[in-house]
Write a protein that holds these residues in place. Structure first.
Motif, PDB file in Angstrom:
ATOM      1  N   GLY A  16       1.045  -1.231   0.063  1.00  0.00           N
ATOM      2  CA  GLY A  16       0.108  -0.034  -0.084  1.00  0.00           C
ATOM      3  C   GLY A  16       0.768   1.281  -0.081  1.00  0.00           C
ATOM      4  N   GLN A  17       1.964   1.534   0.784  1.00  0.00           N
ATOM      5  CA  GLN A  17       2.685   2.479   0.886  1.00  0.00           C
ATOM      6  C   GLN A  17       3.502   2.682  -0.621  1.00  0.00           C
ATOM      7  N   TRP A  18       4.056   1.774  -1.274  1.00  0.00           N
ATOM      8  CA  TRP A  18       4.712   1.870  -2.414  1.00  0.00           C
ATOM      9  C   TRP A  18       3.626   2.041  -3.549  1.00  0.00           C
ATOM     10  N   THR A  19       2.246   1.876  -3.606  1.00  0.00           N
ATOM     11  CA  THR A  19       1.384   2.022  -4.220  1.00  0.00           C
ATOM     12  C   THR A  19       1.007   3.702  -4.043  1.00  0.00           C
ATOM     13  N   GLY A  20       1.062   3.977  -2.769  1.00  0.00           N
ATOM     14  CA  GLY A  20       1.000   5.336  -2.677  1.00  0.00           C
ATOM     15  C   GLY A  20       1.899   6.303  -3.208  1.00  0.00           C
ATOM     16  N   VAL A  21       3.114   5.910  -3.105  1.00  0.00           N
ATOM     17  CA  VAL A  21       4.126   6.548  -3.750  1.00  0.00           C
ATOM     18  C   VAL A  21       3.836   6.897  -5.394  1.00  0.00           C
ATOM     19  N   LEU A  22       3.194   5.627  -6.064  1.00  0.00           N
ATOM     20  CA  LEU A  22       3.173   5.768  -7.389  1.00  0.00           C
ATOM     21  C   LEU A  22       1.762   6.851  -7.487  1.00  0.00           C
ATOM     22  N   CYS A  23       0.807   6.807  -6.439  1.00  0.00           N
ATOM     23  CA  CYS A  23      -0.220   7.696  -6.526  1.00  0.00           C
ATOM     24  C   CYS A  23       0.189   9.139  -6.372  1.00  0.00           C
ATOM     25  N   ILE A  24       1.339   9.344  -5.687  1.00  0.00           N
ATOM     26  CA  ILE A  24       1.923  10.683  -5.666  1.00  0.00           C
ATOM     27  C   ILE A  24       2.131  11.253  -6.881  1.00  0.00           C
ATOM     28  N   ILE A  25       2.825  10.471  -7.710  1.00  0.00           N
ATOM     29  CA  ILE A  25       3.292  10.734  -9.064  1.00  0.00           C
ATOM     30  C   ILE A  25       2.155  11.052  -9.865  1.00  0.00           C
ATOM     31  N   LEU A  26       1.275  10.150  -9.864  1.00  0.00           N
ATOM     32  CA  LEU A  26       0.148  10.071 -10.628  1.00  0.00           C
ATOM     33  C   LEU A  26      -1.065  11.268 -10.516  1.00  0.00           C
ATOM     34  N   CYS A  27      -1.174  11.520  -9.025  1.00  0.00           N
ATOM     35  CA  CYS A  27      -2.195  12.712  -8.930  1.00  0.00           C
ATOM     36  C   CYS A  27      -1.540  13.974  -9.258  1.00  0.00           C
ATOM     37  N   PHE A  28      -0.084  14.060  -9.024  1.00  0.00           N
ATOM     38  CA  PHE A  28       0.489  15.471  -9.284  1.00  0.00           C
ATOM     39  C   PHE A  28       0.651  15.566 -10.853  1.00  0.00           C
ATOM     40  N   ALA A  29       1.041  14.672 -11.568  1.00  0.00           N
ATOM     41  CA  ALA A  29       1.089  14.740 -13.116  1.00  0.00           C
ATOM     42  C   ALA A  29      -0.389  14.916 -13.535  1.00  0.00           C
ATOM     43  N   LEU A  30      -1.039  14.127 -13.341  1.00  0.00           N
ATOM     44  CA  LEU A  30      -2.494  14.290 -13.812  1.00  0.00           C
ATOM     45  C   LEU A  30      -3.525  15.452 -13.105  1.00  0.00           C
ATOM     46  N   GLY A  31      -2.938  15.920 -12.106  1.00  0.00           N
ATOM     47  CA  GLY A  31      -3.556  17.182 -11.576  1.00  0.00           C
ATOM     48  C   GLY A  31      -3.415  18.151 -12.319  1.00  0.00           C
ATOM     49  N   ILE A  32      -2.052  18.477 -12.793  1.00  0.00           N
ATOM     50  CA  ILE A  32      -1.506  19.586 -13.618  1.00  0.00           C
ATOM     51  C   ILE A  32      -1.884  19.319 -15.036  1.00  0.00           C
ATOM     52  N   SER A  33      -1.847  18.101 -15.565  1.00  0.00           N
ATOM     53  CA  SER A  33      -2.451  18.198 -16.958  1.00  0.00           C
ATOM     54  C   SER A  33      -3.922  18.429 -17.122  1.00  0.00           C
ATOM     55  N   ASN A  34      -4.799  17.975 -16.254  1.00  0.00           N
ATOM     56  CA  ASN A  34      -6.342  18.355 -16.084  1.00  0.00           C
ATOM     57  C   ASN A  34      -6.608  19.786 -15.819  1.00  0.00           C
ATOM     58  N   PHE A  35      -5.521  20.619 -15.108  1.00  0.00           N
ATOM     59  CA  PHE A  35      -5.492  21.873 -14.539  1.00  0.00           C
ATOM     60  C   PHE A  35      -5.878  22.641 -15.568  1.00  0.00           C
ATOM     61  N   PHE A  36      -5.257  22.454 -17.201  1.00  0.00           N
ATOM     62  CA  PHE A  36      -5.235  23.292 -18.110  1.00  0.00           C
ATOM     63  C   PHE A  36      -6.375  22.858 -19.318  1.00  0.00           C
ATOM     64  N   ASN A  37      -7.496  22.477 -18.839  1.00  0.00           N
ATOM     65  CA  ASN A  37      -8.555  21.958 -19.531  1.00  0.00           C
ATOM     66  C   ASN A  37      -9.640  23.129 -19.333  1.00  0.00           C
ATOM     67  N   LEU A  38      -9.524  23.990 -20.483  1.00  0.00           N
ATOM     68  CA  LEU A  38     -10.366  25.157 -20.472  1.00  0.00           C
ATOM     69  C   LEU A  38     -11.757  24.896 -20.726  1.00  0.00           C
ATOM     70  N   PHE A  39     -12.033  23.901 -21.516  1.00  0.00           N
ATOM     71  CA  PHE A  39     -13.658  23.906 -22.131  1.00  0.00           C
ATOM     72  C   PHE A  39     -14.350  23.088 -20.662  1.00  0.00           C
ATOM     73  N   LYS A  40     -13.690  22.662 -19.814  1.00  0.00           N
ATOM     74  CA  LYS A  40     -14.569  22.050 -18.802  1.00  0.00           C
ATOM     75  C   LYS A  40     -13.950  22.506 -17.316  1.00  0.00           C
ATOM     76  N   PRO A  41     -14.600  23.893 -17.133  1.00  0.00           N
ATOM     77  CA  PRO A  41     -14.125  24.550 -15.818  1.00  0.00           C
ATOM     78  C   PRO A  41     -14.447  23.530 -14.521  1.00  0.00           C
ATOM     79  N   LEU A  42     -15.432  23.047 -14.464  1.00  0.00           N
ATOM     80  CA  LEU A  42     -15.597  22.200 -13.181  1.00  0.00           C
ATOM     81  C   LEU A  42     -14.690  20.772 -13.154  1.00  0.00           C
ATOM     82  N   LEU A  43     -13.986  20.576 -14.267  1.00  0.00           N
ATOM     83  CA  LEU A  43     -13.157  19.476 -14.000  1.00  0.00           C
ATOM     84  C   LEU A  43     -11.799  19.908 -13.381  1.00  0.00           C
ATOM     85  N   ILE A  44     -11.537  21.515 -13.603  1.00  0.00           N
ATOM     86  CA  ILE A  44     -10.267  22.166 -13.024  1.00  0.00           C
ATOM     87  C   ILE A  44     -10.315  22.017 -11.588  1.00  0.00           C
TER      88      ILE A  44
END
Length: 150
Positions: A16-44
Motif C-alpha cells: 500500500g505504501q509503495w502504491t501510495g508513492v505511485l499515487c503521488i506521481i500520478l495525482c501530481f501529473a494528472l492534476g497538472i495536466s487536467n488543470f489546463f482543461n479550459l473547456f470543462k471548468p468544473l474539471l479544473i
C-alpha cells in the motif's frame, strides 16, 4: 531490510505504501495536466483536488518529510491520524471516490488516479483485515531513517 526483502515480506501495508508513492506521481501529473482543461471548468476543480491529494499523500507516506519540512501543528496532527492501516485505507478510499465523481462531469485521465488510489486503499484494507501491523518502508523514511535524523 532491503527493498526486495520488504516486498517478499508479504505485508500488504508495504504494498500500500509503495502504491501510495505511485499515487503521488500520478495525482501530481494528472492534476497538472487536467488543470489546463479550459473547456470543462468544473474539471479544473477536480484537478486541483487531485493536486492537493498528491501533497497530502506525500506527507502520509513519507514520514521523514514531517520532520524536515516546516508544517503547522494542526497539519501534523491531521497527518498523524493516518498511522493505522484502516485509517490509511479510509483516506485513500475517500480520495478515490472524489476522483471517480469527476467522471460524472467529463471522462478524463483522472480515472487513472482514481484506480490507483482505490488499489492503495485495498492494500491497506487487506493489511488491516489480515491483522498485519503497519510496517513502513525503511527506504521511504520509516523507523530506521526517521530516527537517525533526531
Amino acid at each position: 531490510m532491503t527493498l526486495a526483502e520488504e516486498f517478499k515480506s508479504r505485508n500488504f501495508s508495504i504494498y500500500g505504501q509503495w502504491t501510495g508513492v505511485l499515487c503521488i506521481i500520478l495525482c501530481f501529473a494528472l492534476g497538472i495536466s487536467n488543470f489546463f482543461n479550459l473547456f470543462k471548468p468544473l474539471l479544473i476543480i477536480f484537478a486541483i483536488i487531485c493536486l492537493v491529494c498528491a501533497f497530502v499523500i506525500v506527507f502520509i507516506e513519507i514520514p521523514l518529510l514531517l520532520r524536515i519540512c516546516p508544517t503547522s501543528p494542526v497539519f501534523d496532527g491531521f497527518i498523524r491520524r493516518f498511522e493505522t492501516n484502516y485509517m490509511r485505507a479510509a483516506i485513500y478510499l475517500v480520495m478515490s471516490i472524489i476522483q471517480w465523481v469527476s467522471l460524472v462531469i467529463h471522462p478524463s485521465s483522472l480515472i487513472a488516479a482514481a484506480v490507483f488510489l482505490l488499489i492503495a486503499a485495498i492494500f491497506y484494507a487487506l493489511a488491516g483485515v489480515k491483522g498485519q501491523a503497519f510496517q513502513g518502508s525503511k527506504t521511504l523514511g520509516g523507523q530506521g531513517i526517521a530516527q537517525m535524523i533526531i
